[in-house]
Design an enzyme around this catalytic site. Sequence first.
Site, PDB file in Angstrom:
ATOM      1  N   ARG A  58       6.176  -4.740   6.883  1.00 24.98           N
ATOM      2  CA  ARG A  58       4.852  -5.228   6.467  1.00 24.98           C
ATOM      3  C   ARG A  58       4.894  -6.750   6.481  1.00 24.98           C
ATOM      4  NH1 ARG A  58       3.957  -4.700   0.560  1.00 24.98           N
ATOM      5  NH2 ARG A  58       4.282  -6.943   0.698  1.00 24.98           N
ATOM      6  N   TYR A  75       8.561 -11.614  -4.819  1.00 25.48           N
ATOM      7  CA  TYR A  75       9.566 -10.547  -4.704  1.00 25.48           C
ATOM      8  C   TYR A  75      10.309 -10.499  -3.364  1.00 25.48           C
ATOM      9  CZ  TYR A  75       5.530  -8.170  -2.577  1.00 25.48           C
ATOM     10  OH  TYR A  75       4.437  -7.851  -1.803  1.00 25.48           O
ATOM     11  N   HIS A  80       1.020  -7.313   0.378  1.00 22.00           N
ATOM     12  CA  HIS A  80       0.416  -5.973   0.300  1.00 22.00           C
ATOM     13  C   HIS A  80      -1.087  -6.027   0.551  1.00 22.00           C
ATOM     14  CE1 HIS A  80      -0.500  -1.927  -1.115  1.00 22.00           C
ATOM     15  NE2 HIS A  80      -1.369  -2.453  -1.951  1.00 22.00           N
TER      16      HIS A  80
HETATM   17  C1  LIG Z   1      -1.590   7.684  -7.193  1.00 27.47           C
HETATM   18  C2  LIG Z   1      -1.621   6.190  -7.003  1.00 27.47           C
HETATM   19  N1  LIG Z   1      -0.691   5.431  -7.604  1.00 27.47           N
HETATM   20  C3  LIG Z   1      -0.696   4.089  -7.433  1.00 27.47           C
HETATM   21  C4  LIG Z   1      -1.649   3.498  -6.644  1.00 27.47           C
HETATM   22  C5  LIG Z   1      -1.642   1.983  -6.425  1.00 27.47           C
HETATM   23  N2  LIG Z   1      -1.143   1.710  -5.093  1.00 27.47           N
HETATM   24  C6  LIG Z   1      -1.973   1.465  -4.062  1.00 27.47           C
HETATM   25  S1  LIG Z   1      -1.174   1.189  -2.642  1.00 27.47           S
HETATM   26  C7  LIG Z   1       0.340   1.373  -3.386  1.00 27.47           C
HETATM   27  C8  LIG Z   1       1.607   1.220  -2.608  1.00 27.47           C
HETATM   28  C9  LIG Z   1       1.799   2.252  -1.580  1.00 27.47           C
HETATM   29  O1  LIG Z   1       2.898   1.906  -0.798  1.00 27.47           O
HETATM   30  P1  LIG Z   1       3.240   2.673   0.519  1.00 27.47           P
HETATM   31  O2  LIG Z   1       2.942   4.110   0.347  1.00 27.47           O
HETATM   32  O3  LIG Z   1       4.594   2.325   0.945  1.00 27.47           O
HETATM   33  O4  LIG Z   1       2.149   2.133   1.551  1.00 27.47           O
HETATM   34  P2  LIG Z   1       1.969   0.654   2.100  1.00 27.47           P
HETATM   35  O5  LIG Z   1       0.961   0.001   1.207  1.00 27.47           O
HETATM   36  O6  LIG Z   1       3.290  -0.014   2.041  1.00 27.47           O
HETATM   37  O7  LIG Z   1       1.472   0.798   3.482  1.00 27.47           O
HETATM   38  C10 LIG Z   1       0.190   1.655  -4.727  1.00 27.47           C
HETATM   39  C11 LIG Z   1       1.303   1.846  -5.669  1.00 27.47           C
HETATM   40  C12 LIG Z   1      -2.626   4.333  -6.036  1.00 27.47           C
HETATM   41  N3  LIG Z   1      -3.582   3.857  -5.247  1.00 27.47           N
HETATM   42  N4  LIG Z   1      -2.576   5.667  -6.221  1.00 27.47           N
END
Ligand SMILES: Cc1ncc(C[n+]2csc(CCOP(=O)(O)OP(=O)(O)O)c2C)c(N)n1
Length: 327
Positions: free
Chosen positions: A240, A253, A244
């Site tokens: 990435r 981080y 985020h």
């Molecule tokens: C059930 C839930 N928990 C927490 C969140 C907050 N949240 C949104 S995106 C994210 C990270 C997801 O990371 P990843 O699956 O690795 O996808 P990336 O963003 O890296 O593409 C989190 C914790 C959420 N939207 N839904």
Amino acid sequence: MDPSPDQKLDMYRLMLLARRLDERAWVLHRQGKIAFHISGIGHEAAQVGAAFAIRRGSDWVTPYYRDLALMLALGMTPAEFLMGLMGKRDEPNSGGRQMPSHWSLRRANAVSHSAPVATQSVHAAGIGLAIKLRGDDKVVLTTIGEGSTSQGEWYEAVNWAAVHRLPVIFIVQNNQYAISVRAEKQMAVQSAADKACGLGLPGIMVDGTDVFAVHRAVKDAVDNARAGNGATVIETRMYRITPHSSDDDDRTYRSREEVEENKRRDPLLLARARLQEEGLLSESQYDEMDTQIKASIEEAVKQAEAAPYPAGEEALHPVYAEEVRHA
Ligand SMILES: Cc1ncc(C[n+]2csc(CCOP(=O)(O)OP(=O)(O)O)c2C)c(N)n1
Ligand SMILES: [Mg+2]
């Protein structure tokens, strides 16, 4: 079958369009013209490679928020994406009701996802069951981040698809972070592909920065699913490159050195080098393509800015079947 030279150029053009549009979204955010952007920079190869492996417009897709390149490959226009960022009335995802990049495109069979991560995996398994029961000649492509494969919904969906041999392709875009949490804090296995084996499905790992490698891997999985041999989990590994989202400061981080090092495997650079090597894209053809894409994006920005917002009262529809009135 490998993509033809024209298809390869088309794949690259979509990757470049996604990149330039994404960069433009960051600028709009910094200009105060949009409230939020979640970026797909670094993910373009995985998404375009996967999109070209399905029958676009006929197969079903349940995407996740990082899938700008996938959505463009499914036919979302730059103006539609930009209207989504601006919450405009005619944006196709939700008519301005949802957060940006919570995709939906009815004409492409791309189904709206909810904000809780991993819910789209369950939708994919459900659609897969419907396809099987109806005897349709279709598959479902669903995408997710590696962090979200820690969610119960993902295991339930993969398990269900395995038990019922459903035509679902579960793509995990492992970009090594879930916001600030590194992948090794999310899972004790090396790859989300390893999790598939425990649930009775083939798990494939592929270089997510190589659009043609992803295309081949997903095409094999799609052919298998269509032949009635069930689902596959495919982990596409990339980095990435951006924070985020526009609300995140990744300097808290991870080091700048780490980010710079990983930019060496930028999927756009790799694909362009491949096309150059194969004699399909000269320096001047690249410049022409880039100029044309940038101009088309500026047109789309104008169009999106001029588009109307929804009326305030529209926000209540169509959430409930009947209007709810509070005393
Ligand atoms: C059930 C839930 N928990 C927490 C969140 C907050 N949240 C949104 S995106 C994210 C990270 C997801 O990371 P990843 O699956 O690795 O996808 P990336 O963003 O890296 O593409 C989190 C914790 C959420 N939207 N839904
Ligand atoms: Mg991630």
